[in-house]
Every structure is written in C-alpha cells, then in structure tokens.
Enzyme design. Structure first.
Site, PDB file in Angstrom:
ATOM      1  N   CYS A   1      50.141  24.592  45.334  1.00 51.44           N
ATOM      2  CA  CYS A   1      50.642  23.151  45.614  1.00 51.44           C
ATOM      3  C   CYS A   1      52.270  23.149  46.084  1.00 51.44           C
ATOM      4  CB  CYS A   1      50.419  21.992  44.286  1.00 51.44           C
ATOM      5  SG  CYS A   1      49.366  22.142  43.385  1.00 51.44           S
TER       6      CYS A   1
ATOM      7  N   ARG B   1      49.351  27.317  52.171  1.00 55.29           N
ATOM      8  CA  ARG B   1      49.560  27.936  51.159  1.00 55.29           C
ATOM      9  C   ARG B   1      48.290  28.202  49.908  1.00 55.29           C
ATOM     10  NH1 ARG B   1      55.061  27.771  49.399  1.00 55.29           N
ATOM     11  NH2 ARG B   1      54.722  27.335  47.382  1.00 55.29           N
TER      12      ARG B   1
ATOM     13  N   TRP C   1      46.179  21.988  44.320  1.00 55.74           N
ATOM     14  CA  TRP C   1      45.622  23.324  44.507  1.00 55.74           C
ATOM     15  C   TRP C   1      45.147  23.610  42.678  1.00 55.74           C
ATOM     16  CZ3 TRP C   1      46.598  27.503  40.910  1.00 55.74           C
ATOM     17  CH2 TRP C   1      44.921  29.210  41.075  1.00 55.74           C
TER      18      TRP C   1
ATOM     19  N   ASN D   1      54.519  20.548  41.470  1.00 57.97           N
ATOM     20  CA  ASN D   1      53.590  21.569  41.412  1.00 57.97           C
ATOM     21  C   ASN D   1      54.147  22.004  39.380  1.00 57.97           C
ATOM     22  OD1 ASN D   1      53.155  21.001  43.768  1.00 57.97           O
ATOM     23  ND2 ASN D   1      54.638  22.493  45.022  1.00 57.97           N
ATOM     24  N   GLY D   2      53.804  23.133  39.827  1.00 54.81           N
ATOM     25  CA  GLY D   2      53.541  23.838  38.608  1.00 54.81           C
ATOM     26  C   GLY D   2      52.667  23.580  37.288  1.00 54.81           C
TER      27      GLY D   2
ATOM     28  N   GLU E   1      43.376  48.712  49.202  1.00 56.75           N
ATOM     29  CA  GLU E   1      44.280  47.237  50.183  1.00 56.75           C
ATOM     30  C   GLU E   1      43.038  46.934  51.263  1.00 56.75           C
ATOM     31  OE1 GLU E   1      46.041  44.714  49.817  1.00 56.75           O
ATOM     32  OE2 GLU E   1      46.377  44.172  52.175  1.00 56.75           O
TER      33      GLU E   1
ATOM     34  N   LYS F   1      41.381  43.070  51.210  1.00 54.84           N
ATOM     35  CA  LYS F   1      41.809  42.234  52.470  1.00 54.84           C
ATOM     36  C   LYS F   1      40.158  41.575  52.697  1.00 54.84           C
ATOM     37  CE  LYS F   1      44.198  41.043  52.721  1.00 54.84           C
ATOM     38  NZ  LYS F   1      45.933  41.790  52.233  1.00 54.84           N
TER      39      LYS F   1
ATOM     40  N   GLU G   1      38.929  38.497  50.751  1.00 50.77           N
ATOM     41  CA  GLU G   1      39.603  36.907  50.642  1.00 50.77           C
ATOM     42  C   GLU G   1      39.282  36.071  51.534  1.00 50.77           C
ATOM     43  OE1 GLU G   1      43.212  38.684  50.769  1.00 50.77           O
ATOM     44  OE2 GLU G   1      43.894  37.503  48.728  1.00 50.77           O
TER      45      GLU G   1
ATOM     46  N   HIS H   1      31.441  59.302  39.623  1.00 47.12           N
ATOM     47  CA  HIS H   1      31.602  58.971  37.958  1.00 47.12           C
ATOM     48  C   HIS H   1      31.370  57.564  37.493  1.00 47.12           C
ATOM     49  CE1 HIS H   1      33.891  62.783  37.100  1.00 47.12           C
ATOM     50  NE2 HIS H   1      34.253  62.448  38.307  1.00 47.12           N
TER      51      HIS H   1
ATOM     52  N   LYS I   1      48.891  30.931  48.951  1.00 47.34           N
ATOM     53  CA  LYS I   1      49.396  31.759  49.357  1.00 47.34           C
ATOM     54  C   LYS I   1      50.529  32.094  48.759  1.00 47.34           C
ATOM     55  CE  LYS I   1      51.355  34.714  52.684  1.00 47.34           C
ATOM     56  NZ  LYS I   1      50.683  35.428  52.383  1.00 47.34           N
TER      57      LYS I   1
HETATM   58  C1  AGP Z   1      47.741  38.809  49.839  1.00 45.88           C
HETATM   59  O1  AGP Z   1      47.053  38.581  51.012  1.00 45.88           O
HETATM   60  C2  AGP Z   1      47.658  38.148  48.612  1.00 45.88           C
HETATM   61  N1  AGP Z   1      46.891  36.338  49.339  1.00 45.88           N
HETATM   62  C3  AGP Z   1      47.925  38.115  47.142  1.00 45.88           C
HETATM   63  O2  AGP Z   1      46.830  39.199  47.245  1.00 45.88           O
HETATM   64  C4  AGP Z   1      48.915  38.509  47.150  1.00 45.88           C
HETATM   65  O3  AGP Z   1      49.460  39.330  48.341  1.00 45.88           O
HETATM   66  C5  AGP Z   1      49.244  37.962  45.570  1.00 45.88           C
HETATM   67  O4  AGP Z   1      49.275  36.836  45.244  1.00 45.88           O
HETATM   68  C6  AGP Z   1      50.681  38.305  45.263  1.00 45.88           C
HETATM   69  O5  AGP Z   1      52.123  37.756  46.040  1.00 45.88           O
HETATM   70  P1  AGP Z   1      53.467  37.864  46.466  1.00 45.88           P
HETATM   71  O6  AGP Z   1      53.578  39.487  47.334  1.00 45.88           O
HETATM   72  O7  AGP Z   1      54.206  36.858  47.130  1.00 45.88           O
HETATM   73  O8  AGP Z   1      54.437  38.143  45.320  1.00 45.88           O
END
Ligand code: AGP
Length: 614
Positions: free
Chosen positions: A2, A27, A77, A103-104, A487, A491, A494, A510, A609
């Site tokens: 948010c 975000r 969010w 937020n929160g 990773e 990517k 996501e 396995h 984000k």
């Molecule tokens: C990365 O592409 C992601 N959007 C997500 O996994 C991110 O790395 C994760 O939420 C951790 O965030 P941070 O590095 O700000 O702690």
C-alpha cells in the site's frame, strides 16, 4: 505494498496526491482512493483497479468538489477483503467526518470491532482499517481534538500501521502515526507532505522527517509537531532525502525493468567504488563495525532474507564458506521466525533486503538481536527500518529500483556479498591470498563483461520468443549457480506467470524428471568448473526425455553443441563469480518473454515491491 500520500498547503492537493500515488504504483496495489478536505467538507473518491480508474472519476467531478488544499490518498494492496471500491481507502466513521488511509495490519481489529458495534458504529467494508476509523472517531467524541483522539486510539491498536487521518471539524491539519510501517513527512515552505516512501514527494522537497515507531505527528501548512509514545513533544529531526527525481524516469527504455537490467554495469562500478581498488589491495568496508578480534571470533553465520534477496544470500553461502571456511546457514526470514533459533554472540547474522522494510526480515532481525549476535544489514535503503536496526550496515548503492522484479539490486547484493566474504577472509588466519586476488581481479572485470552481454541481446530475444508460449519451465544448475536457477525461475514466474521451477540439476532424476517431455523447456546453467560435466550429464538425461534444452554457459564443447536446442554464451569467467553474469541472461529471458506475452512487466499482478506485512 500500500502507498500513502498526504498534502496540506496552498496548492491543489488532488494533483499532488495523484501524482505522488503514481510514483508509488511500482510498489503494487489493486485499488486507490483520495479524501479531500475543504472548510468543513470532506469529499471521498475511490476506485478498484489501477490509478487511472480513480483519475477518470475525479476528472469528471465538479471542480468545486476537487479543488481543496489538503487531502490524503492511498493505493491499497488487499489484505482483508477483496480489492473492491468499498474496501478501498480512505475509510470513514458513521457520519463521514473522519477519514483515514492506512498501511499495515491492525491485528486486534476483530477484538475491537464488537465494542465499537455496540456503540453504534456501522461497518461498510471487510477491512481492518475501518476499525481504526471508528475507534479514532469514538476517541474524537471524548477529546474533541484529532491529535488527542489519535494518541489515545493508537494505544489500543496492535499490529503494524502507518496512517494519516483528517477530520471535517479540523480541516487545517492531518494527523499521521506510525508503528512498524514506514512513513515520512516532507518538509516544504508553506506546505507539508506525508508519504509512505520518498518517490511520492521527492519532486517537491528533499527535506523530510522520518517518523519513528509509536510517534504521532500533527501536520499543518506551516508547522509539524511530533509526539512520542508518552505524548511528549520531541524535536524535529529533518534529514536530506537520498534520491533525485531523475531516478524515477525510464530514460527511453520501454520498462523500468529493462532500464534497471541495463544499469547493472554501472551498479557494479558503484558497489566496488571505494571498497576495491585493485586486485592487490585489501577490500575496505568502513561501515562494518567489527574489529579484527571480533571478526576472528565469528564461528557461524546465518543469512536471513526473502525472495530474490534470499537467493543472493544463497550465493553468499557458497562464497563465504569457500573463502573463510566458516559455516553459513541461509534461511527464509518467514521460516527463521517463530522458533527458537540458535545464535549467540559469536554468530554473525546477515540480513539482506532491497527495501529494508520487509516485515518478515525485520521480525527475524529483532528476534536475533536479543541473542547478542552482531547484525549486519545489506540493503539498498540506508534510510530503512532494517538499516536503523543494524549493528553494521552495508549499503549496496544500486539506486532506486522501480520495477517490482528485482534485478539491479540483486546484482548489487551479490557484489556486496562477495566483498564481504573477501573482507572476512582477509581477517581470518588461513586466507588463501592467491584465491582472493583471483576473485578480486574478476570482480573488477565484471562491468565490461556485463556490457558485452547487454550490448547484444538479439540471441536472447529470439530464445524468449521461441519459448514464450511454454506453460512450464525448469531451470537447473549445480553448486554456486543453483541459486541462479532459483532466481531465474522466480523472475520468469513473477513477470510472465509461467510455472517455472529451479532445481539442483542432480535432483532432476529424483522426481521432476517425471514431468519432462517435448513441451517442457529445461534451461541449464553450466559453467566450466567442478560441476560442468555433471550438469552436462543431467542435460543428457533431460534430452533423452525429449525436453527442449537451453544452455547458458561460458563454454560449450563442439561435441556437445548438438545437445542443446538453444545456447546463450556469457564471457569467460570463473565458476565462483559466474552467478553475476548468468543471472543477466535469465533476467533478459524473463523480461522478453513477459514482453512478448504483453504482461505488465513493471507491476505484475498480486505482487508488491516492498512486503510490509508478515
Ligand atoms: C523480487 O523480484 C521480488 N519482487 C521479491 O521476491 C523480493 O525480493 C522480496 O519480497 C524481498 O524483498 P526485499 O529484498 O525488499 O526484502
């Protein structure tokens, strides 16, 4: 997650708020809203979906209703309740005199609600936030003052919050409060701003006050008063904000993600600058507050992080163990918490986070601080909550990262982890000087090698196009590139929503091998080095099941060329440093697949984000 923007001054508040919210779009959010206050009138506008929906509602409004000099806005969010107009913020009390954006998560909202309902409060939404609206409104009835109402209400709230509140009968002020969620107050001249993050206000002011946990602020056009948890007035600590507005421009690239991928050679230069001059010199990390004696006592390292940062931590395990022989455990923050983790004063705990605001990692760090372990934070935001908790801070200096999918921050985290591993090794008894020099030399060559990859992306674009209709993807690698496989898969998932999984190549047989057939692309990362032949054998196993094979490598033997359907070559590099090059191929692959599929590259669905809830 948010976003919050508040404005009070002499300009048209709605313009500043909507623009500010647009800078927080990255975000992640799923609805938006604004409340504007003028004399004794409050107007609220809300819309599900993107900010454009809200903007078009507002643009059709009578000018009289939107022409106010104070207001609060929000991008939500969803946590409690669907992303509908009703659940969007701002929320209000029965008579709609009070408005709040939050937020929160108010954790005790279910405990507070029955009492409020008994007092006649009518709830419209499924949100936790609406409880705070009614609670503060009730307190207002008692205190007849918005500051006092908020101060009294926050003492009854549990959980995390950053919020802004306005009241119809006090249109000259916005009250802001924070606990475990970021909030800053931008200091202007005859105007003031409130925001959950810097990009929302950087165009207007470079001066801001970072609210601390449990503080409440009364913000007016020409004054800002901050109160601590005992309701005592505290001195304003005005700081300079670390970003320039230019950082929020795409600079001609179609997406922020592509721009950020291409920034990586410079990001590497930035990380190395001042810390590693040449291969013969020692790595200098001034901000690590551990002397030689303390460094020598470290007998265990724990790395805690989430998502992409966790993958950087996994690479860190390989590098640190290889160079220092100190055992390293890496764990997702959300798993590290809520159990009795074993750590003591000889354990070094490293928290890695792009945003420095990830709730799971913050909780884990708070937990481990009680065990007297030294906490080193590696983050892109030296103004973040995590940075403030750190015993030592290693800022990664990647510059603001707008795309939700982390790319350049991962690169900067990797480099920071390499530098820290070398720094630690320098301070241990049996450091292998030759090995250290070799790695330092290679780190210094990274910017030009990254440029070689980024200057010619035609091949990777073609591979992306060819596989963009795949429904599933498997990424395999062994050793230090196993985290690269994780990773790369993250990517792709996501931003393209393709079901992608990363496996240690040796694990294929396995279980996952059962999924292989001609519809399943397998991307193998294989670097010349100790595991090269092993990964090659795993590729053969995949090929024998008719999987389509994509090789990402710095070397391919002529006799093996036919094995691969497609190959992406990276410049010559040792296995230990290769994750820094391999990952760029995987980032580009994910980007171009997402682009071909027409997905929202920079703001993928459901993602945020900075994940500020546990
Ligand atoms: C990365 O592409 C992601 N959007 C997500 O996994 C991110 O790395 C994760 O939420 C951790 O965030 P941070 O590095 O700000 O702690």
């Amino acid at each position: 997650m948010c976003g919050i923007v508040g404005y009070i001054g002499n300009k048209k508040a709605v313009d500043i708020i909507l623009k500010g919210l647009s800078y927080l779009e990255y975000r992640g959010y799923d609805s938006a809203g604004v409340a504007l206050i003028k004399k004794d009138k409050v107007n609220i506008f809300k819309a599900p979906g993107k900010l454009n929906n809200l903007c078009s509602i507002i643009s059709k409004e009578n000018e009289e209703n939107v022409n106010a000099n104070a207001g609060i806005g929000h991008t939500r969010w969803a946590t409690h309740g669907l992303p509908t107009e009703t659940n969007a913020h701002p929320h209000t009390c029965n008579c709609k005199s009070l408005t709040i954006v939050h937020n929160g998560i108010i954790e005790n909202y279910k405990d507070l609600k029955p009492n409020l309902e008994a007092k006649g409060c009518k709830f419209q939404s499924q949100t936790d936030t609406e409880v705070a609206a009614h609670l503060i409104a009730q307190e207002f009835e008692t205190h007849k003052d918005l500051l006092k109402a908020v101060q009294s209400a926050v003492k009854k709230l549990k959980g995390a919050y950053a919020f802004c509140v306005m009241h119809k009968s006090m249109p000259d002020r916005i009250i802001a409060a924070r606990k475990n969620a970021p909030l800053i107050i931008g200091v202007g001249d005859g105007e003031n701003f409130i925001a959950s993050d810097i990009p929302a206000i950087i165009e207007y002011t470079k001066k801001a006050i970072y609210l601390s946990d449990n503080q409440v602020a009364e913000v007016k056009t020409d004054s800002i008063k901050i109160y601590d948890e005992n309701d005592e007035l505290v001195a304003n600590k005005v700081e300079n904000l670390p970003f320039e507005p230019i950082a929020l421009s795409k600079m001609g690239y179609k997406h922020f993600m592509l721009k950020e991928i291409h920034e990586q050679p410079d990001v590497v230069r930035n990380v190395l600058f001042g810390k590693l001059h040449d291969a013969e010199a020692e790595v200098v990390l001034d901000s690590v507050r551990l002397n030689k004696e303390q460094l020598k006592k470290i007998n265990r390292i724990q790395i805690i992080a989430c998502g992409t940062s966790l993958h950087a931590g996994l690479v860190g395990k390989y590098v640190i163990e290889e160079l220092t022989k100190i055992p390293v455990d890496v764990e997702a923050s959300s798993e590290y918490i809520y159990r009795n983790t074993i750590a003591d004063e000889n354990t070094l705990v490293i928290g890695i986070s792009q945003s420095g605001e990830t709730a799971d990692t913050i909780t884990a760090i708070k937990q481990v601080k009680e065990k007297n372990s030294h906490v080193l934070i590696i983050t892109n935001r030296k103004d973040s909550a995590m940075a403030r908790l750190a015993d030592s801070l290693l800022p990664i200096n990647a510059g603001i990262e707008v795309s939700v999918a982390a790319t350049k921050s991962y690169m900067a985290q990797l480099l920071s982890v390499y530098l820290f591993a070398i720094f630690l090794a320098q301070n241990t008894e049996n450091a292998d000087e030759n090995a250290l020099q070799k790695i330092k030399k290679e780190l210094l060559t990274l910017p030009s090698k990254l440029e070689i990859i980024l200057n010619d992306t035609k091949n990777i674009k073609e591979i992306a196009k060819k596989y963009s209709s795949s429904k599933n993807f498997i990424f395999i690698a062994r050793g230090i590139n196993y985290p690269s496989a994780l990773e790369g898969a993250l990517k792709l998932k996501e931003i393209s929503y393709i079901n992608a999984t990363g496996y240690p190549a040796g694990e294929l047989k396995h279980g996952p091998i059962a999924m292989l057939d001609e519809t399943m692309p397998v991307l193998a990362i294989l670097n010349e080095g100790i595991v090269y032949d092993k990964v090659l054998s795993n590729c053969e196993e995949a090929k024998a099941r008719q999987a389509k094979l994509i090789g990402v490598t710095n070397f391919v033997d002529e006799k093996h060329k036919a094995l691969f359907d497609d190959i992406a070559i990276i410049p010559e590099i040792s296995d230990i440093v290769s994750p820094a090059l391999n990952i760029v191929i995987l980032q580009l692959l994910a980007y171009h697949i997402s682009e071909y599929l027409g997905k929202d590259v920079d703001q993928p669905r459901n993602l945020a984000k900075s994940v500020t809830v546990e």
